[in-house]
Motif scaffolding. Structure first.
Motif, PDB file in Angstrom:
ATOM      1  N   ASP A  51      54.537  -4.808  29.983  1.00  0.00           N
ATOM      2  CA  ASP A  51      54.357  -4.792  31.430  1.00  0.00           C
ATOM      3  C   ASP A  51      52.875  -4.666  31.775  1.00  0.00           C
ATOM      4  OD1 ASP A  51      55.080  -1.955  30.409  1.00  0.00           O
ATOM      5  OD2 ASP A  51      53.953  -1.602  32.243  1.00  0.00           O
ATOM      6  N   ARG A  52      52.543  -4.989  33.018  1.00  0.00           N
ATOM      7  CA  ARG A  52      51.134  -5.096  33.403  1.00  0.00           C
ATOM      8  C   ARG A  52      50.328  -3.813  33.188  1.00  0.00           C
ATOM      9  NH1 ARG A  52      51.039  -7.565  39.265  1.00  0.00           N
ATOM     10  NH2 ARG A  52      48.799  -7.233  38.950  1.00  0.00           N
ATOM     11  N   PRO A  53      50.799  -2.633  33.608  1.00  0.00           N
ATOM     12  CA  PRO A  53      49.995  -1.422  33.371  1.00  0.00           C
ATOM     13  C   PRO A  53      49.732  -1.169  31.887  1.00  0.00           C
ATOM     14  CG  PRO A  53      51.723  -0.996  34.988  1.00  0.00           C
ATOM     15  CD  PRO A  53      52.017  -2.336  34.395  1.00  0.00           C
TER      16      PRO A  53
ATOM     17  N   LEU B  59      46.831   5.065  27.663  1.00  0.00           N
ATOM     18  CA  LEU B  59      48.270   4.956  27.416  1.00  0.00           C
ATOM     19  C   LEU B  59      49.016   6.186  27.944  1.00  0.00           C
ATOM     20  CD1 LEU B  59      48.408   3.358  23.853  1.00  0.00           C
ATOM     21  CD2 LEU B  59      49.179   2.330  25.994  1.00  0.00           C
ATOM     22  N   LEU B  60      48.434   7.355  27.776  1.00  0.00           N
ATOM     23  CA  LEU B  60      49.055   8.565  28.330  1.00  0.00           C
ATOM     24  C   LEU B  60      49.113   8.492  29.853  1.00  0.00           C
ATOM     25  CD1 LEU B  60      47.545  11.394  26.087  1.00  0.00           C
ATOM     26  CD2 LEU B  60      49.931  10.641  26.173  1.00  0.00           C
ATOM     27  N   LEU B  61      48.066   7.949  30.458  1.00  0.00           N
ATOM     28  CA  LEU B  61      48.071   7.785  31.910  1.00  0.00           C
ATOM     29  C   LEU B  61      49.168   6.806  32.326  1.00  0.00           C
ATOM     30  CD1 LEU B  61      46.885   8.252  34.709  1.00  0.00           C
ATOM     31  CD2 LEU B  61      45.180   6.465  34.210  1.00  0.00           C
ATOM     32  N   THR B  62      49.344   5.740  31.554  1.00  0.00           N
ATOM     33  CA  THR B  62      50.408   4.769  31.848  1.00  0.00           C
ATOM     34  C   THR B  62      51.780   5.429  31.852  1.00  0.00           C
ATOM     35  OG1 THR B  62      49.087   3.026  30.790  1.00  0.00           O
ATOM     36  CG2 THR B  62      51.416   2.568  31.130  1.00  0.00           C
ATOM     37  N   VAL B  63      52.052   6.220  30.825  1.00  0.00           N
ATOM     38  CA  VAL B  63      53.337   6.911  30.723  1.00  0.00           C
ATOM     39  C   VAL B  63      53.483   7.929  31.857  1.00  0.00           C
ATOM     40  CG1 VAL B  63      54.731   8.448  29.286  1.00  0.00           C
ATOM     41  CG2 VAL B  63      53.486   6.556  28.238  1.00  0.00           C
ATOM     42  N   ALA B  64      52.391   8.638  32.175  1.00  0.00           N
ATOM     43  CA  ALA B  64      52.443   9.637  33.245  1.00  0.00           C
ATOM     44  C   ALA B  64      52.777   8.998  34.591  1.00  0.00           C
ATOM     45  CB  ALA B  64      51.116  10.379  33.329  1.00  0.00           C
ATOM     46  N   LEU B  65      52.205   7.826  34.869  1.00  0.00           N
ATOM     47  CA  LEU B  65      52.475   7.146  36.137  1.00  0.00           C
ATOM     48  C   LEU B  65      53.934   6.706  36.232  1.00  0.00           C
ATOM     49  CD1 LEU B  65      49.244   4.981  36.554  1.00  0.00           C
ATOM     50  CD2 LEU B  65      49.855   7.068  37.790  1.00  0.00           C
ATOM     51  N   VAL B  66      54.488   6.232  35.111  1.00  0.00           N
ATOM     52  CA  VAL B  66      55.899   5.855  35.103  1.00  0.00           C
ATOM     53  C   VAL B  66      56.771   7.088  35.336  1.00  0.00           C
ATOM     54  CG1 VAL B  66      57.776   4.968  33.664  1.00  0.00           C
ATOM     55  CG2 VAL B  66      55.555   3.834  33.646  1.00  0.00           C
ATOM     56  N   ALA B  67      56.405   8.198  34.700  1.00  0.00           N
ATOM     57  CA  ALA B  67      57.190   9.418  34.857  1.00  0.00           C
ATOM     58  C   ALA B  67      57.141   9.952  36.285  1.00  0.00           C
ATOM     59  CB  ALA B  67      56.694  10.480  33.877  1.00  0.00           C
ATOM     60  N   LEU B  68      56.011   9.742  36.970  1.00  0.00           N
ATOM     61  CA  LEU B  68      55.853  10.230  38.340  1.00  0.00           C
ATOM     62  C   LEU B  68      56.467   9.297  39.377  1.00  0.00           C
ATOM     63  CD1 LEU B  68      52.160  11.493  38.172  1.00  0.00           C
ATOM     64  CD2 LEU B  68      54.201  12.926  38.397  1.00  0.00           C
ATOM     65  N   ALA B  69      56.694   8.056  39.007  1.00  0.00           N
ATOM     66  CA  ALA B  69      57.148   7.059  39.975  1.00  0.00           C
ATOM     67  C   ALA B  69      58.472   7.401  40.670  1.00  0.00           C
ATOM     68  CB  ALA B  69      57.229   5.685  39.306  1.00  0.00           C
ATOM     69  N   PRO B  70      59.465   7.960  39.988  1.00  0.00           N
ATOM     70  CA  PRO B  70      60.697   8.302  40.722  1.00  0.00           C
ATOM     71  C   PRO B  70      60.455   9.310  41.842  1.00  0.00           C
ATOM     72  CG  PRO B  70      61.089   8.295  38.363  1.00  0.00           C
ATOM     73  CD  PRO B  70      59.613   8.191  38.544  1.00  0.00           C
ATOM     74  N   ARG B  71      59.423  10.122  41.693  1.00  0.00           N
ATOM     75  CA  ARG B  71      59.142  11.158  42.695  1.00  0.00           C
ATOM     76  C   ARG B  71      58.272  10.637  43.823  1.00  0.00           C
ATOM     77  NH1 ARG B  71      56.931  17.204  41.087  1.00  0.00           N
ATOM     78  NH2 ARG B  71      57.041  18.114  43.191  1.00  0.00           N
ATOM     79  N   TYR B  72      57.406   9.661  43.516  1.00  0.00           N
ATOM     80  CA  TYR B  72      56.474   9.140  44.514  1.00  0.00           C
ATOM     81  C   TYR B  72      56.711   7.639  44.671  1.00  0.00           C
ATOM     82  CZ  TYR B  72      54.199  13.598  43.585  1.00  0.00           C
ATOM     83  OH  TYR B  72      53.946  14.948  43.423  1.00  0.00           O
ATOM     84  N   ARG B  73      57.253   7.252  45.814  1.00  0.00           N
ATOM     85  CA  ARG B  73      57.651   5.853  46.037  1.00  0.00           C
ATOM     86  C   ARG B  73      56.484   4.889  45.884  1.00  0.00           C
ATOM     87  NH1 ARG B  73      60.471   4.792  51.446  1.00  0.00           N
ATOM     88  NH2 ARG B  73      60.656   2.732  50.443  1.00  0.00           N
TER      89      ARG B  73
END
Length: 336
Positions: free
Chosen positions: A163-165, A251-265
């Motif tokens: 995926d792009r990120p 890469l850690l930032l990529t995973v963190a953003l995915v993990a936060l996405a359900p909480r922040y639209r």
């Protein structure tokens, strides 16, 4: 507004499959062996730091093998995971990964041998046979590590991979690593110095890590805990470290953003997260440039001058501005 399946995206980061739906590629064996050996070295070195009281430059003789072992273990696993992603030129990248694995074991192995002998691995000008052979290993191994990463970066840069990120993080991270390795060559121009082996005998080093003109014992002077980065001059190990580990940070930032996405639209689209990764990448390259400039200027990381402090503040403002811009655009898109 179109969004992505976040669970599917995170699974693509951890378990990539080919575009045609076939099973993912096997793990890169030589790189996993490399990382396993490096992890074992870390454990051995930790024991060594406990039971062996010998010192080099005021730190345990086993601290350097531990740091190199940890760095190579992390980077080897990262490369092994990356090479599982579907991409063209898989045979070439497999061999490049193998070159990295073999040369890494040879180089770090020599560092461990020299630690056990209570002497220096890098830049050691001693004429004893073990050191002479080891320096020849370095002379061939270090360019091998660099060139393998350089060619890998070139091959991967033209491919979609995931995926792009994740693509942004991987491609930028590889080039950060290549840059960090290239910056390591600057250490060869810092000039000779005299230091002491663990047994107290004086040994001449052909170069060092610290930029402090006229100081013939600069690496033996004050340093930070654990890293031993200089507190009296510029230290080229800082940009070397920052560049090499950029890929893990991104890469850690990529995973963190995915993990936060359900909480922040506003984080739920790949476009938004990819834009944030671009901002992070530019900021990280800016940081790498800043610490390189600081080191070459002879400034310790802990004591930046006014110009360096100002440049750091400006960089932080630019990154904050970039993140704010991405956020505002994403929020606007969400509300429409």
């Amino acid at each position: 507004m179109a969004t992505i399946d976040l669970t599917r995206t995170l699974s693509r980061i951890t378990s990539p499959t080919a575009r045609d739906g076939t099973d993912r590629a096997p793990w890169h064996g030589p790189l996993l062996v490399n990382s396993t050996l490096m992890a074992a070295l870390v454990l051995v070195s930790i024991v060594g730091m406990v039971v062996d009281d010998r010192l080099l430059l005021g730190e345990s003789v086993w601290l350097k093998p531990a740091k190199f072992g940890l760095a190579f273990a992390l980077y080897g696993v990262t490369l092994a995971w990356m090479l599982r992603l579907p991409h063209r030129g898989r045979r070439a990248t497999w061999w490049l990964g193998t070159v990295f694995a073999i040369t890494g074991v040879a180089d770090v192995g020599f560092i461990a041998v020299q630690a056990a002998r209570g002497t220096f691995s890098h830049f050691n000008g001693s004429a004893d046979p073990v050191n002479v052979i080891g320096q020849q290993v370095f002379a061939s191994g270090v360019p091998g590590l660099f060139l393998a990463n350089l060619v890998l970066a070139v091959i991967i840069s033209w491919q979609k991979l995931a995926d792009r990120p994740t693509r942004v993080a991987l491609k930028a991270g590889l080039w950060l690593a290549v840059t960090g390795m290239a910056l390591g060559y600057l250490m060869a121009f810092t000039g000779p110095q005299l230091v002491r082996n663990a047994d107290g005998t004086v040994v001449g080093l052909l170069a060092g890590h610290t930029v402090r003109p006229g100081d013939t014992a600069r690496d033996a002077a004050a340093g930070m805990p654990i890293t031993h980065w200089s507190t009296i001059g510029g230290d080229l190990r800082v940009p070397h470290f920052v560049g090499l580990h950029g890929i893990q940070v991104l890469l850690l930032l990529t995973v963190a953003l995915v993990a936060l996405a359900p909480r922040y639209r506003w984080l739920r689209t790949e476009t938004t997260r990819a834009a944030l990764l671009v901002v992070a990448t530019l900021g990280y390259f800016g940081l790498l440039t800043l610490v390189t400039w600081q080191a070459l200027s002879g400034q310790p990381l802990t004591s930046p001058d006014l110009a360096t402090t100002g440049a750091g503040a400006a960089l932080a403002l630019l990154v904050a501005g970039g993140v704010t811009t991405v956020y505002l655009r994403a929020r606007e898109a969400v509300s429409t």
